[in-house]
Scaffold this motif. Structure first.
Motif, PDB file in Angstrom:
ATOM      1  N   ASP A 108       0.843  -1.205   0.000  1.00 56.82           N
ATOM      2  CA  ASP A 108       0.000   0.000   0.000  1.00 56.82           C
ATOM      3  C   ASP A 108       0.877   1.253   0.000  1.00 56.82           C
ATOM      4  N   MET A 109       1.958   1.192   0.747  1.00 63.96           N
ATOM      5  CA  MET A 109       2.865   2.345   0.851  1.00 63.96           C
ATOM      6  C   MET A 109       3.661   2.534  -0.437  1.00 63.96           C
ATOM      7  N   LEU A 110       3.977   1.424  -1.103  1.00 67.25           N
ATOM      8  CA  LEU A 110       4.724   1.551  -2.358  1.00 67.25           C
ATOM      9  C   LEU A 110       3.899   2.343  -3.375  1.00 67.25           C
ATOM     10  N   LEU A 111       2.593   2.047  -3.421  1.00 68.74           N
ATOM     11  CA  LEU A 111       1.754   2.691  -4.443  1.00 68.74           C
ATOM     12  C   LEU A 111       1.638   4.200  -4.234  1.00 68.74           C
ATOM     13  N   SER A 112       1.717   4.644  -2.980  1.00 67.70           N
ATOM     14  CA  SER A 112       1.605   6.094  -2.732  1.00 67.70           C
ATOM     15  C   SER A 112       2.974   6.732  -2.483  1.00 67.70           C
ATOM     16  N   PHE A 113       4.035   5.949  -2.665  1.00 65.91           N
ATOM     17  CA  PHE A 113       5.371   6.416  -2.277  1.00 65.91           C
ATOM     18  C   PHE A 113       5.769   7.730  -2.950  1.00 65.91           C
ATOM     19  N   ASP A 114       5.393   7.906  -4.240  1.00 64.52           N
ATOM     20  CA  ASP A 114       5.843   9.116  -4.925  1.00 64.52           C
ATOM     21  C   ASP A 114       5.027  10.350  -4.558  1.00 64.52           C
ATOM     22  N   SER A 115       4.194  10.218  -3.489  1.00 62.55           N
ATOM     23  CA  SER A 115       3.567  11.432  -2.941  1.00 62.55           C
ATOM     24  C   SER A 115       4.238  11.800  -1.607  1.00 62.55           C
ATOM     25  N   GLU A 139       0.868  -7.235 -10.719  1.00 63.69           N
ATOM     26  CA  GLU A 139       1.217  -6.461 -11.910  1.00 63.69           C
ATOM     27  C   GLU A 139       1.272  -4.954 -11.589  1.00 63.69           C
ATOM     28  N   THR A 140       0.322  -4.501 -10.765  1.00 62.01           N
ATOM     29  CA  THR A 140       0.290  -3.086 -10.363  1.00 62.01           C
ATOM     30  C   THR A 140       1.562  -2.734  -9.596  1.00 62.01           C
ATOM     31  N   LEU A 141       1.998  -3.649  -8.745  1.00 60.14           N
ATOM     32  CA  LEU A 141       3.211  -3.395  -7.956  1.00 60.14           C
ATOM     33  C   LEU A 141       4.439  -3.358  -8.854  1.00 60.14           C
ATOM     34  N   ARG A 142       4.490  -4.303  -9.772  1.00 56.96           N
ATOM     35  CA  ARG A 142       5.642  -4.352 -10.684  1.00 56.96           C
ATOM     36  C   ARG A 142       5.720  -3.062 -11.522  1.00 56.96           C
ATOM     37  N   GLN A 143       4.533  -2.610 -11.941  1.00 57.40           N
ATOM     38  CA  GLN A 143       4.453  -1.388 -12.755  1.00 57.40           C
ATOM     39  C   GLN A 143       4.973  -0.174 -11.956  1.00 57.40           C
ATOM     40  N   LYS A 144       4.548  -0.117 -10.690  1.00 52.43           N
ATOM     41  CA  LYS A 144       4.977   0.995  -9.836  1.00 52.43           C
ATOM     42  C   LYS A 144       6.479   0.933  -9.616  1.00 52.43           C
ATOM     43  N   ALA A 145       6.998  -0.277  -9.381  1.00 58.37           N
ATOM     44  CA  ALA A 145       8.439  -0.443  -9.177  1.00 58.37           C
ATOM     45  C   ALA A 145       9.195   0.025 -10.428  1.00 58.37           C
ATOM     46  N   ALA A 146       8.656  -0.293 -11.608  1.00 56.85           N
ATOM     47  CA  ALA A 146       9.310   0.108 -12.860  1.00 56.85           C
ATOM     48  C   ALA A 146       9.301   1.639 -13.014  1.00 56.85           C
ATOM     49  N   GLU A 147       8.185   2.272 -12.603  1.00 57.23           N
ATOM     50  CA  GLU A 147       8.091   3.741 -12.672  1.00 57.23           C
ATOM     51  C   GLU A 147       9.127   4.420 -11.785  1.00 57.23           C
ATOM     52  N   LEU A 148       9.365   3.802 -10.618  1.00 60.54           N
ATOM     53  CA  LEU A 148      10.282   4.409  -9.642  1.00 60.54           C
ATOM     54  C   LEU A 148      11.743   4.073  -9.933  1.00 60.54           C
ATOM     55  N   ALA A 149      11.960   3.015 -10.727  1.00 61.47           N
ATOM     56  CA  ALA A 149      13.316   2.488 -10.944  1.00 61.47           C
ATOM     57  C   ALA A 149      14.342   3.528 -11.438  1.00 61.47           C
TER      58      ALA A 149
END
Ligand code: ATP
Length: 206
Positions: A108-115, A139-149
């Motif tokens: 849950d925290m990963l998804l809002s991390f960039d705020s 898949e949503t988590l992997r996508q978020k990880a890729a955005e932050l990478a």
């Protein structure tokens, strides 16, 4: 060089989901130490909803007892005002300049991390280690990880989720429902003994 992880949260109360996250990350990432750091109490939170800081700290200490690599830190609790993760990481970096720092997060925290406040600096100071809570598709988590990478190191670890939350547990206690399967035994006893979260003293709750 040691590998040191920060595991922050309100831990209100600490529960088996937190320990599952800690254990998974420890086992899969070869960490040397993990700092379990309860956050300060927001002034607007009512006491029924928010256990006093010394109690949250005491429960963390009890829960950490079986894990020699898990240390409880009162750094944020003793710091006046609101603590931002980036400030805590700056402090840890100044204490351990030669070591690699990591930050533990539930999904849950990963998804809002960039705020988060200064999230890009957080990623410069530490690698993110995330375990799914079972509430979001992989898949949503992997996508978020890729955005932050591009900004730093983000790892999503694989483990069966243990879907439990502190709010769920507080709610059960309030309603005098059984809650003991979600927490270490010594934390259950502590909650009962100190009547936390409006707990009635009936043993039927545990
Ligand atoms: P609340 O229900 O009061 O919001 P919580 O159970 O989410 O609390 P926190 O203390 O806010 O617990 O969480 C601290 C950290 O632990 C966060 O990064 C959160 O995502 C993570 N976490 C909490 N529960 C789990 C779980 N069941 N599995 C994996 N990570 C978890």
């Amino acid at each position: 060089m040691s590998r040191i992880a920060l595991f922050g949260g309100s831990f209100n109360p600490i529960h088996n989901g937190h320990l599952h996250l800690a254990q998974t990350v420890h086992d899969q990432c070869g960490l040397d130490r993990m700092l379990l750091m309860p956050s300060g109490t927001a002034p607007h939170k009512s006491s029924a909803e928010y256990a006093p800081a010394p109690d949250r700290l005491a429960m963390c200490r009890l829960a950490a007892e079986p894990y020699p690599w898990l240390e409880v830190s009162d750094y944020e609790l003793n710091k006046p005002g609101k603590s931002y993760t980036v400030e805590t990481l700056r402090f840890l970096h100044s204490c351990y300049p030669e070591d690699a720092l990591f930050l533990l997060l539930g999904s849950d925290m990963l998804l809002s991390f960039d705020s988060w406040y200064c999230w890009q600096e957080i990623l410069q100071l530490s690698g993110l280690l995330c375990v799914s809570r079972g509430t979001e598709p992989e898949e949503t988590l992997r996508q978020k990880a890729a955005e932050l990478a591009p900004y730093g190191q983000v790892t999503v670890l694989h483990a069966d989720p243990l879907p439990v939350s502190s709010s769920q547990i507080r709610h059960k206690i309030e309603l005098c429902r059984k809650f003991s399967c979600y927490l270490p035994e010594n934390v259950v006893q502590y909650i009962m003994l100190h009547g936390l979260y409006g707990s009635c003293s009936s043993q039927s709750m545990v």
